[in-house]
Design a protein around this motif. Structure first.
Motif, mmCIF file in Angstrom:
data_model
loop_
_atom_site.group_PDB
_atom_site.id
_atom_site.type_symbol
_atom_site.label_atom_id
_atom_site.label_comp_id
_atom_site.label_asym_id
_atom_site.label_seq_id
_atom_site.Cartn_x
_atom_site.Cartn_y
_atom_site.Cartn_z
ATOM 1 N N ARG A 282 6.549 -8.545 4.625
ATOM 2 C CA ARG A 282 6.695 -7.830 5.900
ATOM 3 C C ARG A 282 5.917 -6.517 5.881
ATOM 4 N N ILE A 283 5.920 -5.828 4.755
ATOM 5 C CA ILE A 283 5.190 -4.553 4.648
ATOM 6 C C ILE A 283 3.685 -4.773 4.785
ATOM 7 N N ILE A 284 3.159 -5.756 4.077
ATOM 8 C CA ILE A 284 1.702 -5.925 4.085
ATOM 9 C C ILE A 284 1.212 -6.603 5.363
ATOM 10 N N ARG A 285 2.033 -7.456 5.982
ATOM 11 C CA ARG A 285 1.586 -8.166 7.180
ATOM 12 C C ARG A 285 1.753 -7.354 8.461
ATOM 13 N N THR A 286 2.433 -6.254 8.388
ATOM 14 C CA THR A 286 2.546 -5.393 9.576
ATOM 15 C C THR A 286 1.741 -4.108 9.408
ATOM 16 N N ALA A 287 1.030 -3.954 8.279
ATOM 17 C CA ALA A 287 0.212 -2.759 8.069
ATOM 18 C C ALA A 287 -0.955 -2.748 9.054
ATOM 19 N N ARG A 288 -1.342 -1.547 9.450
ATOM 20 C CA ARG A 288 -2.454 -1.395 10.406
ATOM 21 C C ARG A 288 -3.782 -1.466 9.652
ATOM 22 N N ASP A 289 -4.551 -2.478 9.964
ATOM 23 C CA ASP A 289 -5.813 -2.683 9.254
ATOM 24 C C ASP A 289 -6.733 -1.485 9.454
ATOM 25 N N ALA A 290 -7.292 -0.993 8.356
ATOM 26 C CA ALA A 290 -8.200 0.162 8.405
ATOM 27 C C ALA A 290 -9.366 -0.122 7.465
ATOM 28 N N GLY A 291 -10.476 0.588 7.685
ATOM 29 C CA GLY A 291 -11.644 0.317 6.865
ATOM 30 C C GLY A 291 -12.231 -1.040 7.198
ATOM 31 N N PRO A 292 -12.890 -1.671 6.240
ATOM 32 C CA PRO A 292 -13.431 -3.016 6.489
ATOM 33 C C PRO A 292 -12.325 -3.996 6.850
ATOM 34 N N ASP A 324 1.306 -14.812 -5.534
ATOM 35 C CA ASP A 324 0.802 -16.083 -5.011
ATOM 36 C C ASP A 324 0.314 -15.850 -3.584
ATOM 37 N N PRO A 325 -0.942 -15.408 -3.433
ATOM 38 C CA PRO A 325 -1.451 -15.097 -2.093
ATOM 39 C C PRO A 325 -1.294 -16.240 -1.109
ATOM 40 N N ALA A 326 -1.268 -17.464 -1.562
ATOM 41 C CA ALA A 326 -1.135 -18.603 -0.648
ATOM 42 C C ALA A 326 0.241 -18.635 0.004
ATOM 43 N N ALA A 327 1.214 -17.925 -0.601
ATOM 44 C CA ALA A 327 2.567 -17.937 -0.046
ATOM 45 C C ALA A 327 2.726 -16.968 1.106
ATOM 46 N N ALA A 328 1.784 -16.064 1.258
ATOM 47 C CA ALA A 328 1.897 -15.068 2.330
ATOM 48 C C ALA A 328 1.729 -15.723 3.687
ATOM 49 N N THR A 329 2.490 -15.262 4.653
ATOM 50 C CA THR A 329 2.358 -15.779 6.019
ATOM 51 C C THR A 329 1.111 -15.219 6.656
ATOM 52 N N GLU A 330 0.602 -15.944 7.614
ATOM 53 C CA GLU A 330 -0.588 -15.487 8.311
ATOM 54 C C GLU A 330 -0.264 -14.206 9.097
ATOM 55 N N PRO A 331 -1.240 -13.288 9.195
ATOM 56 C CA PRO A 331 -1.005 -12.071 9.975
ATOM 57 C C PRO A 331 -0.636 -12.411 11.404
ATOM 58 N N GLY A 332 0.407 -11.777 11.906
ATOM 59 C CA GLY A 332 0.867 -12.012 13.271
ATOM 60 C C GLY A 332 0.286 -10.999 14.227
ATOM 61 N N PRO A 333 0.842 -10.942 15.444
ATOM 62 C CA PRO A 333 0.345 -10.017 16.459
ATOM 63 C C PRO A 333 0.383 -8.562 16.021
ATOM 64 N N ALA A 334 1.266 -8.236 15.046
ATOM 65 C CA ALA A 334 1.380 -6.842 14.631
ATOM 66 C C ALA A 334 0.116 -6.340 13.972
ATOM 67 N N ARG A 335 -0.772 -7.242 13.472
ATOM 68 C CA ARG A 335 -1.992 -6.796 12.796
ATOM 69 C C ARG A 335 -3.217 -6.931 13.677
ATOM 70 N N THR A 336 -3.036 -7.231 14.935
ATOM 71 C CA THR A 336 -4.180 -7.393 15.820
ATOM 72 C C THR A 336 -4.618 -6.092 16.449
ATOM 73 N N GLY A 337 -3.857 -5.019 16.241
ATOM 74 C CA GLY A 337 -4.210 -3.737 16.836
ATOM 75 C C GLY A 337 -3.720 -3.589 18.253
ATOM 76 N N GLY A 338 -2.914 -4.559 18.765
ATOM 77 C CA GLY A 338 -2.423 -4.489 20.126
ATOM 78 C C GLY A 338 -1.302 -3.484 20.266
ATOM 79 N N ALA A 339 -0.766 -3.416 21.485
ATOM 80 C CA ALA A 339 0.315 -2.473 21.761
ATOM 81 C C ALA A 339 1.585 -2.884 21.039
ATOM 82 N N ASP A 340 2.424 -1.893 20.797
ATOM 83 C CA ASP A 340 3.708 -2.168 20.145
ATOM 84 C C ASP A 340 4.505 -3.150 20.986
ATOM 85 N N GLU A 341 5.142 -4.091 20.320
ATOM 86 C CA GLU A 341 5.976 -5.028 21.052
ATOM 87 C C GLU A 341 7.225 -4.319 21.537
ATOM 88 N N GLU A 342 7.752 -4.796 22.650
ATOM 89 C CA GLU A 342 8.978 -4.222 23.191
ATOM 90 C C GLU A 342 10.158 -4.608 22.307
#
Length: 484
Positions: A282-292, A324-342
């Motif tokens: 949850r921590i890594i998949r909701t982080a705001r992508d920065a840099g490359p 096990d990187p393969a176990a991580a879930t795919e990035p969801g809408p939280a990592r797309t840079g969109g607006a905060d969900e309600e």
């Protein structure tokens, strides 16, 4: 309508008292020390605390110990222990480093001008690695990690580091923690100490390695970087408590690590059913992508976003995504840079009960109601006494004052009194002395109307006669009947 201002004074006083209670219960809006904590505003911690405060989660600070008597840490620090072979607990800190980390995680402002922690509902388990300001031995670190796990910690903060890789004892202790469903967080390292790469224990597989950022989310030049970086968090000029009941700034990925440990506590309080791998995911998949785009050596998966980490829809996982990187879930809408969900705060509060802010609001409401009820009682008592005083004063007034009726009645009117038109004259009233008919007789034409007579056919009733002895008026009375 006339308003009795005096009778409203008690009500006004009660309302003012209620407002004063509400005003007194509010925290200072701009305390100088809180204003120095720029990272709390950048991470929206005030808003985050409406969702979770980390209540019920134990965070181990494996460091130089913690000064539990600091005003902003009182009641927040458990006994802990010492892993360097000495007796005693972890509630002592000659260096101040561990106290600073504990404050970042769980400080509760102990006065009108204190500081706030990111997870003030959490408890700190201090594991003291050394005495004084010396260096940490690998054996003490390994023993400290195991003591933290056995002491009930669900998050372990390792704001320590050294070049190279962890010793076999340290690696074994970290595996012991991960196997016991504990989230392990460590600082990546600082260039000011000669570090040029992510050191240990941060580079140990399964550990969240944290790099540093500055205000605005830019990469901090004092932080090391490397492929082991997992996430980034504020690490430049982090203001919080120090030992000897002091306050000060910290610079380093040690501070960044403490911030991420506090975030893990917030998540574990909000989602107590999640295992450690899901918390990490949850921590890594909701982080705001920065840099490359994607994971990079400076920011890792991105800069942490506590609000999204607590509210985004991130499926649970069964394996640590850092192992096990393969176990991580795919990035969801939280990592797309969109607006905060309600989100609805009432659906995202700590599972353990109401938040501190909700408790404070309820307490203020109860205090106001009690003050108003007390004021109403005082007003009713005062008004009743006022009524009794007025009634007593009215009872002392003589009856002849309230009803001035002279004894014997009122005197007859004077000689020149004439009754109003249509009213009968008063008793014993007569024309003034010397009054008579007007001279010359009645006015001309005065008398019965012309041609007036009894109606046609009018007469005395049939068989009617005057009673015996009756005669016309004005004549002599009839003679009494003679006796025979």
């Amino acid at each position: 309508m006339r308003v009795n201002v005096g009778s409203l004074r008690p009500v006004v006083a009660c309302l003012l008292a209620g407002f004063l209670v509400v005003g007194a219960a509010q925290p200072a809006a701009a305390a100088p020390r809180r204003a120095e904590q720029w990272y709390l505003d950048e991470l929206r911690i005030d808003q985050v605390h409406k969702i979770s405060t980390g209540r019920g989660v134990v965070v181990a600070v494996v460091d130089s110990g913690v000064e539990a008597t600091h005003p902003d840490l009182r009641g927040q620090v458990l006994a802990g222990g010492r892993s360097y072979g000495a007796s005693g607990d972890g509630r002592a800190d000659e260096d101040g480093h561990g106290t600073h980390m504990a404050g970042i995680i769980a400080a509760k402002s102990g006065g009108r001008d204190g500081v706030d922690g990111i997870a003030p509902g959490a408890k700190i388990l201090p594991i003291k690695l050394r005495k004084g300001t010396g260096t940490n031995s690998a054996a003490a670190v390994a023993a400290g990690i195991r003591m933290a796990v056995d002491g009930g910690a669900k998050v372990i903060n390792l704001s320590i580091g050294a070049p190279g890789f962890a010793s076999p004892a340290e690696q074994s202790a970290i595996k012991y923690a991960l196997d016991h469903d504990v989230v392990v967080v460590a600082g990546a390292g600082n260039t000011a100490k000669g570090h040029v790469a992510v050191g240990n224990p941060a580079n140990t597989p399964g550990v969240i390695a944290v790099t540093g950022t500055t205000k605005g989310g830019r990469f901090w030049s004092g932080s090391v970087q490397g492929p082991e970086a997992v996430v980034a968090a504020p690490g430049d000029s982090v203001y919080n408590v120090t030992n000897e009941e002091g306050y000060g700034w910290g610079d380093g990925t040690s501070d960044s690590s403490a911030i991420v440990s506090a975030l893990a506590a917030l998540i574990r309080a909000k989602y107590p059913e999640l295992n450690a791998p899901s918390v990490i995911n949850r921590i890594i998949r909701t982080a705001r992508d920065a840099g490359p785009a994607g994971r990079d050596p400076q920011y890792g998966f991105g800069v942490i976003d506590p609000m999204k980490a607590l509210t985004a829809n991130v499926p649970a996982v069964t394996a640590n995504p850092l192992l096990d990187p393969a176990a991580a879930t795919e990035p969801g809408p939280a990592r797309t840079g969109g607006a905060d969900e309600e989100f609805d705060v009432t659906q995202h509060g700590d599972r353990g009960g109401p938040t501190d802010q909700q408790v404070m609001v309820v307490g203020i409401g109860i205090a106001v109601v009690l003050v108003l009820l007390l004021g109403l009682v005082v007003f009713l008592i005062w008004n009743r006494r006022r009524y009794r005083r007025e009634a007593a004063r009215a009872g002392d007034i003589p009856d002849e004052v309230l009803d001035r009726a002279p004894p014997g009645g009122y005197p007859p009117p004077g000689a020149d009194y004439a009754p109003p038109s249509g009213y009968p004259p008063p008793p014993n009233y007569g024309p003034p002395s010397g009054y008579g008919p007007p001279p010359g007789g009645p006015p001309p034409g005065y008398g019965p109307p012309s041609g007036y007579g009894p109606p046609s056919g009018y007469g005395p009733p049939s068989g009617y006669g005057p009673p015996p002895g009756y005669g016309p008026p004005g004549g002599s009375p009839p003679a009494p009947p003679r006796e025979r």
